[in-house]
Design an enzyme around this catalytic site. Structure first.
Site, PDB file in Angstrom:
ATOM      1  CG  ASP A  23      -1.939  -1.048   1.246  1.00 48.29           C
ATOM      2  OD1 ASP A  23      -2.212  -1.597   0.170  1.00 48.29           O
ATOM      3  OD2 ASP A  23      -2.480  -1.341   2.337  1.00 48.29           O
TER       4      ASP A  23
HETATM    5  N1  URA Z   1      -1.573  -5.794   3.975  1.00 47.64           N
HETATM    6  C1  URA Z   1      -1.997  -4.512   3.949  1.00 47.64           C
HETATM    7  O1  URA Z   1      -3.012  -4.155   4.518  1.00 47.64           O
HETATM    8  N2  URA Z   1      -1.243  -3.612   3.272  1.00 47.64           N
HETATM    9  C2  URA Z   1      -0.086  -3.933   2.641  1.00 47.64           C
HETATM   10  O2  URA Z   1       0.571  -3.060   2.067  1.00 47.64           O
HETATM   11  C3  URA Z   1       0.339  -5.268   2.691  1.00 47.64           C
HETATM   12  C4  URA Z   1      -0.429  -6.189   3.354  1.00 47.64           C
END
Ligand code: URA
Length: 240
Positions: free
Chosen positions: A102
């Site tokens: 993310d």
């Molecule tokens: N889970 C999440 O919520 N975000 C990420 O970036 C990776 C795994």
């Protein structure tokens, strides 16, 4: 260049294994099966295939490990013009991230132009280990650690599970995922009524970037590439 030498150089197999491929009729040059080891090939013009799949010189494949900082998106292009991971690494044709993190997640992200490796690493069948350090808005309790292991309903067709969730300190826990659903960790903790305040991927398969500052990158070592390929059943003794 001799055909058997070229195959070995491309990294499809050891020299001996490459010879087996040739003898057993699995190699073709410009559409013609070739079973003589000493055949000369012109690597700029000849189309050399193993089981009809084009073999490309290994030198063209690149593997980059980036310690992704927050505030960067894991795509090649962003329609909203946010900064992408591609702006942090050298411009290499065909290079793409393997999976995603993310915008506000930090840590290990692999980028490569090796399509076969990317495909295999991303395939659910191989259940690649991804280890995360999660900071929450409040300390986690033992019952919720158990729930993470058993599976949490996050509104998908099946529950989401974490392996080896362990409390590291106060509001921090470390856990392993074997799949990569969208915002999986945040959704799992939302379902348990926590908020994720920071998220860092510490490890992807065997890859760690403890030696890299945030926003820095390096090429994988030969040993790391061999190990990664072995995990997804390709490399020496296999088709590449
Ligand atoms: N889970 C999440 O919520 N975000 C990420 O970036 C990776 C795994």
């Amino acid at each position: 260049m001799r055909l058997n030498r070229y195959l070995a150089q491309c990294g499809i197999a050891s020299r001996r294994k490459a010879e087996e491929f040739i003898r057993s009729g699995r190699i073709s040059v410009n559409g013609q099966t070739v079973q003589k080891l000493a055949v000369q090939v012109d690597i700029r013009h000849d189309r050399i295939c193993l089981d009809e799949r084009l073999i490309e010189p290994a030198a063209e494949r690149k593997y980059i490990l980036l310690n992704k900082p927050k505030g960067v998106i894991t795509t090649v292009d962003d329609p909203f013009k946010r900064k992408t991971v591609m702006e942090l690494i050298p411009g290499i044709p065909g290079l793409v991230p393997v999976g995603r993190l993310d915008f506000d997640t930090e840590g290990v992200i692999l980028l490569t132009n090796d399509g076969e490796l990317n495909f295999r690493l991303s395939h659910p069948r191989y259940k690649i280990d991804k280890i995360y350090l999660v900071t929450l808005n409040r300390p986690v309790n033992a019952a919720d650690l158990e729930r993470l292991k058993k599976g949490v309903n996050i509104g998908d067709s099946r529950p989401a599970r974490a392996s080896n969730p362990e409390k590291v300190a106060g509001r921090r826990i470390r856990l392993t995922l074997h799949e990569g659903r969208k915002r999986q960790i945040k959704r799992m903790f939302t379902a348990l009524r926590y908020e994720v305040t920071a998220l860092r991927r510490e490890q992807y398969a065997i890859l760690r970037c403890d030696d890299l500052k945030l926003a820095s990158w390096r090429y994988l070592t030969r040993e790391e590439i061999v190990k990664l390929k072995k995990i997804v059943g390709f490399g020496h003794g296999n088709s590449r």
